[in-house]
Design a protein around this motif. Structure first.
Motif, PDB file in Angstrom:
ATOM      1  N   ASP A 223       0.726  -1.008   0.035  1.00  0.00           N
ATOM      2  CA  ASP A 223      -0.190   0.028   0.381  1.00  0.00           C
ATOM      3  C   ASP A 223       0.826   1.253  -0.071  1.00  0.00           C
ATOM      4  O   ASP A 223       1.162   2.424   1.343  1.00  0.00           O
ATOM      5  N   HIS A 224       1.362   1.788  -0.942  1.00  0.00           N
ATOM      6  CA  HIS A 224       1.908   2.905  -1.612  1.00  0.00           C
ATOM      7  C   HIS A 224       1.522   3.307  -2.744  1.00  0.00           C
ATOM      8  O   HIS A 224       2.048   3.334  -3.982  1.00  0.00           O
ATOM      9  N   PRO A 225       0.359   4.641  -2.682  1.00  0.00           N
ATOM     10  CA  PRO A 225      -0.164   5.260  -2.965  1.00  0.00           C
ATOM     11  C   PRO A 225       1.355   6.520  -4.103  1.00  0.00           C
ATOM     12  O   PRO A 225       2.140   6.409  -3.415  1.00  0.00           O
ATOM     13  N   GLY A 226       0.998   6.650  -5.197  1.00  0.00           N
ATOM     14  CA  GLY A 226       1.578   6.981  -5.658  1.00  0.00           C
ATOM     15  C   GLY A 226       3.517   6.625  -6.464  1.00  0.00           C
ATOM     16  O   GLY A 226       3.813   6.872  -7.218  1.00  0.00           O
ATOM     17  N   VAL A 227       3.657   5.421  -5.720  1.00  0.00           N
ATOM     18  CA  VAL A 227       4.722   4.043  -6.638  1.00  0.00           C
ATOM     19  C   VAL A 227       3.892   2.778  -7.263  1.00  0.00           C
ATOM     20  O   VAL A 227       3.396   1.802  -6.489  1.00  0.00           O
ATOM     21  N   ALA A 228       3.933   2.478  -8.876  1.00  0.00           N
ATOM     22  CA  ALA A 228       3.504   1.896  -9.503  1.00  0.00           C
ATOM     23  C   ALA A 228       3.596   0.234  -8.600  1.00  0.00           C
ATOM     24  O   ALA A 228       5.196   0.331  -9.299  1.00  0.00           O
ATOM     25  N   ILE A 229       3.104  -0.253  -8.635  1.00  0.00           N
ATOM     26  CA  ILE A 229       3.406  -1.777  -7.756  1.00  0.00           C
ATOM     27  C   ILE A 229       3.283  -3.474  -9.166  1.00  0.00           C
ATOM     28  O   ILE A 229       2.402  -3.188  -8.734  1.00  0.00           O
ATOM     29  N   PHE A 230       4.148  -3.489  -9.078  1.00  0.00           N
ATOM     30  CA  PHE A 230       4.267  -4.981 -10.388  1.00  0.00           C
ATOM     31  C   PHE A 230       4.231  -5.993  -9.701  1.00  0.00           C
ATOM     32  O   PHE A 230       5.243  -6.594  -8.995  1.00  0.00           O
ATOM     33  N   ALA A 231       3.294  -6.531  -9.932  1.00  0.00           N
ATOM     34  CA  ALA A 231       4.413  -8.018  -9.985  1.00  0.00           C
ATOM     35  C   ALA A 231       3.571  -9.380 -10.683  1.00  0.00           C
ATOM     36  O   ALA A 231       2.514  -9.019 -11.499  1.00  0.00           O
ATOM     37  N   ALA A 232       4.115 -10.881 -10.904  1.00  0.00           N
ATOM     38  CA  ALA A 232       3.747 -11.646 -11.904  1.00  0.00           C
ATOM     39  C   ALA A 232       2.165 -12.038 -11.298  1.00  0.00           C
ATOM     40  O   ALA A 232       3.001 -12.788 -10.474  1.00  0.00           O
ATOM     41  N   ALA A 233       2.157 -12.327 -12.288  1.00  0.00           N
ATOM     42  CA  ALA A 233       0.425 -13.546 -12.388  1.00  0.00           C
ATOM     43  C   ALA A 233       0.674 -15.057 -11.995  1.00  0.00           C
ATOM     44  O   ALA A 233      -0.750 -15.390 -11.736  1.00  0.00           O
TER      45      ALA A 233
END
Length: 439
Positions: free
Chosen positions: A208-218
């Motif tokens: 939960d870090h608004p303003g930082v896009a966090i991506f994860a492999a599905a």
């Protein structure tokens, strides 16, 4: 002879500052690597089949998709400034900087070293106590190199922050906070585990870090993890889940490439994460993945450089290739502030993938179609269009759940009529609460 080779591997590991605390059960004659066989979370790299005598065969030169092909296929723009891509991975790798240099030199990318400030390697708390290397039969180093090479391919001007967790569990979660604290523009996570129905509230705070896009492999086991369950943290409410495609050249098309669903790319329904308002088309009663996608099929895999175990150039895939690639494209395009809600209002920035499937669920959760679908989400990035779009942070509307799913095993429901009243009541309760908080 085998004993001699085993002794050599141990001596090399000790010389590199590694701790060998368990047997290395690998085929020493071929130098075969076995990625991520143990731990709470598994990395999602997929080794290419048929490139040589074994799946992880090292090649004399790069084969597979390199920087020119990826740049062309996804119209990746040059970055403005020097955004920071954080790679959160497990265990150390003493050859990281040297292997990265080999990759970047081959593709004429600017040097990215510790000395020039482009590359920074820290432990899970941001310090210099880097963890030991993983054993070959639980190798994370090939995942690490895949991540930094794909981030480099997508954004050569970006800085790279590699956060190395001491284990494949809590350390990976703590690494999210560290990446943000050290100035990450985007964060890429190429690992996950199947949801088991237990509450994930304790884990959600790390993402939960608004303003930082966090991506994860599905995930790399197809729809619903092949029956095991959708992969977390790709199902996190705070993460952009990245599925997989098969990318092939098609000279007769305007784009020059064609994409379809990778048959093993992950998608599915969370068992506990509430359904967001931007997924009205999803039959899930809870949050569904994926949100975006990129090349992941190892049969149309990417070239990376990884020298461990007598290695060199390798062809690999998996959604762990797609996640850092997409993260890098967003960083290069100046969209590191994005969240999943904002993707729904900007469909023109993505190539809509409309063919292929990753399972037999009988719905868009495993079959590609126009608009959002499970395997590829809103599509694959069109970097040049993305760079021109102006999309502010879009605060999600009240979540549409949790709604009890019809299929408890899959966490999905194909009917929404029964939940309409519950949704209306929930919104009526939450909207005044949001106003009191000044949102």
């Amino acid at each position: 002879m085998i004993a001699t080779r085993l002794l050599f591997v141990v001596l090399v590991a000790l010389a590199a500052g590694c701790v060998v605390d368990e047997p290395v059960e690998v085929d020493l004659d071929s130098g075969q690597l076995v990625p991520c066989t143990r731990g709470e979370f598994r990395c999602l790299v997929e080794l290419s089949q048929g490139t040589d005598t074994d799946d992880a065969a090292a090649l004399a030169g790069p084969r597979g998709l390199g920087v020119p092909e990826l740049t062309e296929a996804y119209s990746i723009p040059a970055a403005t400034g020097s955004p920071t891509i954080a790679i959160v991975t497990a265990y150390g790798y003493s050859r990281l900087e040297a292997d990265l240099a080999a990759y970047r030199t081959n593709f004429d990318l600017p040097a990215c070293t510790v000395a020039n400030g482009c590359l920074r390697i820290v432990d899970q708390r941001g310090g210099s106590a880097l963890p030991a290397e993983s054993p070959l039969d639980n190798d994370w180093s090939i995942e690490t190199m895949l991540d930094v090479d794909m981030a480099s391919a997508a954004c050569p001007r970006c800085k790279l922050l590699v956060v190395q967790a001491a284990d494949a569990g809590l350390g990976l979660l703590e690494g999210q906070d560290t990446a943000v604290a050290l100035g990450a523009t985007v964060i890429s996570n190429s690992w996950g585990r199947a949801e088991d129905g237990r509450s994930l509230a304790g884990n959600e705070r790390y993402f939960d870090h608004p303003g930082v896009a966090i991506f994860a492999a599905a995930g790399d086991l197809g729809y619903d993890g092949g029956g095991v369950g959708a992969s977390y943290p790709a199902t996190s409410a705070h993460v952009i889940a990245v599925g997989g495609t098969r990318l092939e050249r098609e000279n007769d098309s305007a784009r020059g490439y064609t994409e379809s669903v990778w048959t093993k790319g992950g998608s599915g329904c969370s068992l506990t994460i509430a359904k967001p308002d931007y997924q009205p088309a999803s039959p899930c009663g809870f949050r569904a993945s994926a949100d975006l996608a990129a090349v992941a099929d190892p049969a149309t895999g990417v070239a990376i450089y990884h020298s461990r175990a007598g290695g060199g150039w390798r062809v690999v895939g998996g959604t762990s290739a797609a996640a850092p690639l997409v993260a890098g494209i967003f960083a290069a395009a100046g969209h590191g502030h994005r969240n999943t809600k904002s993707l729904a209002v900007d469909p023109g920035s993505f190539h809509d993938i409309t063919s292929g499937k990753n399972g037999s669920c009988g719905s868009l959760l495993c079959e590609a179609g126009s608009g959002w679908d499970g395997p590829t989400g809103f599509g694959t990035p069109n970097g040049s269009v993305l760079a021109q779009s102006v999309v502010p942070i879009v605060v999600p509307d009240p979540l549409l759940g949790p709604v009890p799913p019809t299929d408890e095993a899959a966490g999905c429901s194909t009917s929404t009529s029964a939940s309409g009243l519950a949704v209306a009541l929930l919104i009526a309760v939450l909207i005044p609460r949001r106003r009191r908080r000044g949102r």
